[in-house]
Design an enzyme around this catalytic site. Structure first.
Site, PDB file in Angstrom:
ATOM      1  N   CYS A  51       0.828  -1.208   0.000  1.00 47.10           N
ATOM      2  CA  CYS A  51       0.000   0.000   0.000  1.00 47.10           C
ATOM      3  C   CYS A  51       0.863   1.259   0.000  1.00 47.10           C
ATOM      4  CB  CYS A  51      -0.950   0.018   1.183  1.00 47.10           C
ATOM      5  SG  CYS A  51      -2.172   1.345   1.058  1.00 47.10           S
ATOM      6  N   CYS A  64      -0.922   3.673  -7.033  1.00 49.00           N
ATOM      7  CA  CYS A  64      -1.634   2.798  -6.099  1.00 49.00           C
ATOM      8  C   CYS A  64      -1.548   1.378  -6.640  1.00 49.00           C
ATOM      9  CB  CYS A  64      -3.098   3.231  -5.999  1.00 49.00           C
ATOM     10  SG  CYS A  64      -4.130   2.109  -5.037  1.00 49.00           S
TER      11      CYS A  64
END
Length: 239
Positions: free
Chosen positions: A63, A181
């Site tokens: 992440c 992302c």
């Protein structure tokens, strides 16, 4: 992490002899906001410990925004701490974070000015931009897709990305970050965006794969994954 990175490793297996297994441990997060990201990051030590039980050769913390939301340069602290967790468990392995991997990839690609697409809400996207600019890059143009639900981020159609980039100013940038992302799919759109802009394209997932292959001492080559993994920037293994 569990879709595009294994897909790239499978693609690499078509052109190189190494074979990979993929193991995962999960940190919980439902809504992409600063509070849930902090709670998620706090669970990373547990995940590193669990994965080191499997005696894996490299760990990837997927992440990007969870790291960048913790403050400038935090990827270095995270990588060191999680590496310590694997050492303490007798299963020492290098740790790659997608945040650090993206920063390092931009350095490898000699980028100065970049354009960036992120699925986050605007405040989190601004945190990402600040983090990247603190590392020495200029984010010349950016788009925040403002998707608050983490599952919806994973369901975003990568076919929309070329159109999004077409509305951005990319003439004077060195590199396009098509997805800041790992969760937001982008692999299928990389070649099209490189073709339509004439610019090298990188994503958080591509950068993480590049860093993991490097940590394994393997040639950083994956067909169909854009400029970074084309072989032009490969360091490990035989040419």
């Amino acid at each position: 992490m569990e879709t595009e990175i294994p897909a790239m490793l499978r693609m690499r297996e078509q052109v190189r002899p190494e074979r990979f297994t993929f193991h995962s441990a999960r940190m919980r997060m439902k809504h992409v906001n600063k509070e849930e990201l902090a709670a998620m990051d706090a669970a990373s030590d547990r995940c590193a410990l669990e994965l080191s039980d499997a005696r894996v050769d490299v760990l990837g913390y997927a992440c990007l925004v969870a790291i960048m939301a913790m403050g400038r340069g935090y990827h270095r602290q995270s990588q060191e701490r999680l590496g310590g967790a694997t050492r303490g468990n007798g299963g020492e392995a290098p740790v790659v974070t997608s945040a650090g991997a993206l920063v390092d990839a931009l350095k490898v690609m000699k980028a100065r000015r970049i354009a960036l697409v992120a699925p986050y809400m605007v405040p989190l996207t601004r945190l990402v931009i600040d983090y990247i600019e603190h590392e020495g890059f200029e984010v010349a143009d950016w788009r925040a897709l403002e998707i608050p639900d983490n599952l919806e981020v994973g369901r975003h159609d990568p076919g929309r990305l070329p159109g999004i980039v077409a509305g951005m100013k990319t003439d004077d940038v060195d590199v396009i970050v098509l997805s800041a992302c790992v969760q937001m799919p982008s692999l299928a759109a990389i070649a099209q965006v490189e073709a339509q802009t004439g610019k090298p394209v990188v994503t958080a997932a591509v950068a993480t794969t590049y860093a993991m292959l490097g940590a394994l001492g393997l040639e950083q080559v994956v067909p169909g994954a854009g400029a970074l993994l084309s072989g032009a920037y490969a360091k490990g293994g035989a040419a």
